[in-house]
Design a protein around this motif. Structure first.
Motif, PDB file in Angstrom:
ATOM      1  N   GLY A  50      -6.203  -2.820   0.145  1.00 28.88           N
ATOM      2  CA  GLY A  50      -4.867  -2.714  -0.434  1.00 28.88           C
ATOM      3  C   GLY A  50      -4.297  -1.318  -0.460  1.00 28.88           C
ATOM      4  N   MET A  51      -5.010  -0.303   0.012  1.00 34.03           N
ATOM      5  CA  MET A  51      -4.532   1.081  -0.045  1.00 34.03           C
ATOM      6  C   MET A  51      -3.880   1.528   1.255  1.00 34.03           C
ATOM      7  SD  MET A  51      -5.110   1.920  -3.101  1.00 34.03           S
ATOM      8  CE  MET A  51      -4.762   3.649  -3.062  1.00 34.03           C
ATOM      9  N   ASP A  52      -3.995   0.740   2.320  1.00 39.07           N
ATOM     10  CA  ASP A  52      -3.399   1.094   3.604  1.00 39.07           C
ATOM     11  C   ASP A  52      -1.990   0.517   3.638  1.00 39.07           C
ATOM     12  OD1 ASP A  52      -2.709   1.684   6.179  1.00 39.07           O
ATOM     13  OD2 ASP A  52      -4.389   0.628   7.112  1.00 39.07           O
ATOM     14  N   PRO A  56      -0.720  -4.212   4.074  1.00 37.25           N
ATOM     15  CA  PRO A  56      -0.677  -4.555   2.639  1.00 37.25           C
ATOM     16  C   PRO A  56      -1.529  -5.782   2.349  1.00 37.25           C
ATOM     17  CG  PRO A  56       1.363  -5.187   3.710  1.00 37.25           C
ATOM     18  CD  PRO A  56       0.554  -4.442   4.734  1.00 37.25           C
ATOM     19  N   PRO A  57      -1.954  -5.933   1.105  1.00 39.82           N
ATOM     20  CA  PRO A  57      -2.782  -7.095   0.775  1.00 39.82           C
ATOM     21  C   PRO A  57      -1.965  -8.396   0.850  1.00 39.82           C
ATOM     22  CG  PRO A  57      -2.208  -5.874  -1.207  1.00 39.82           C
ATOM     23  CD  PRO A  57      -1.713  -5.080  -0.034  1.00 39.82           C
ATOM     24  N   ILE A  58      -2.659  -9.471   1.149  1.00 38.72           N
ATOM     25  CA  ILE A  58      -2.030 -10.774   1.181  1.00 38.72           C
ATOM     26  C   ILE A  58      -2.100 -11.359  -0.227  1.00 38.72           C
ATOM     27  CG2 ILE A  58      -2.128 -13.104   2.163  1.00 38.72           C
ATOM     28  CD1 ILE A  58      -3.489 -11.799   4.620  1.00 38.72           C
ATOM     29  N   LEU A  59      -0.931 -11.595  -0.819  1.00 44.71           N
ATOM     30  CA  LEU A  59      -0.881 -12.133  -2.173  1.00 44.71           C
ATOM     31  C   LEU A  59      -0.783 -13.653  -2.107  1.00 44.71           C
ATOM     32  CD1 LEU A  59       1.589  -9.579  -3.759  1.00 44.71           C
ATOM     33  CD2 LEU A  59      -0.903  -9.527  -3.780  1.00 44.71           C
ATOM     34  N   ARG A  60      -1.531 -14.346  -2.897  1.00 44.95           N
ATOM     35  CA  ARG A  60      -1.528 -15.807  -2.939  1.00 44.95           C
ATOM     36  C   ARG A  60      -1.062 -16.267  -4.310  1.00 44.95           C
ATOM     37  NH1 ARG A  60      -7.133 -17.185   0.219  1.00 44.95           N
ATOM     38  NH2 ARG A  60      -6.786 -15.692   1.876  1.00 44.95           N
TER      39      ARG A  60
END
Length: 61
Positions: A50-52, A56-60
């Motif tokens: 999540g820091m790149d 970005p992180p995949i939010l569910r």
């Protein structure tokens, strides 16, 4: 320094550049130049999830 049977023996000596014994050791002993000490290359640190910003992180829900 150890004296064995009249002969002097010295394995390794690390002397400061201005040490008085350095001139004597250079005149009587074997010397060799050591390569310069290199600093180790820094290791790559892993990026936490999540820091790149490009990934970005995949939010569910």
């Amino acid at each position: 320094m150890a004296r064995l049977g009249g002969a002097a023996s010295l394995d390794v000596a690390f002397l400061a550049g201005g040490a008085p014994a350095l001139a004597t050791a250079r005149a009587r002993g074997l010397t060799f130049e050591l390569p310069p000490v290199r600093a180790p290359e820094p290791a790559e640190r892993p990026v936490p999830p999540g820091m790149d910003p490009d990934r970005p992180p995949i939010l569910r829900r």
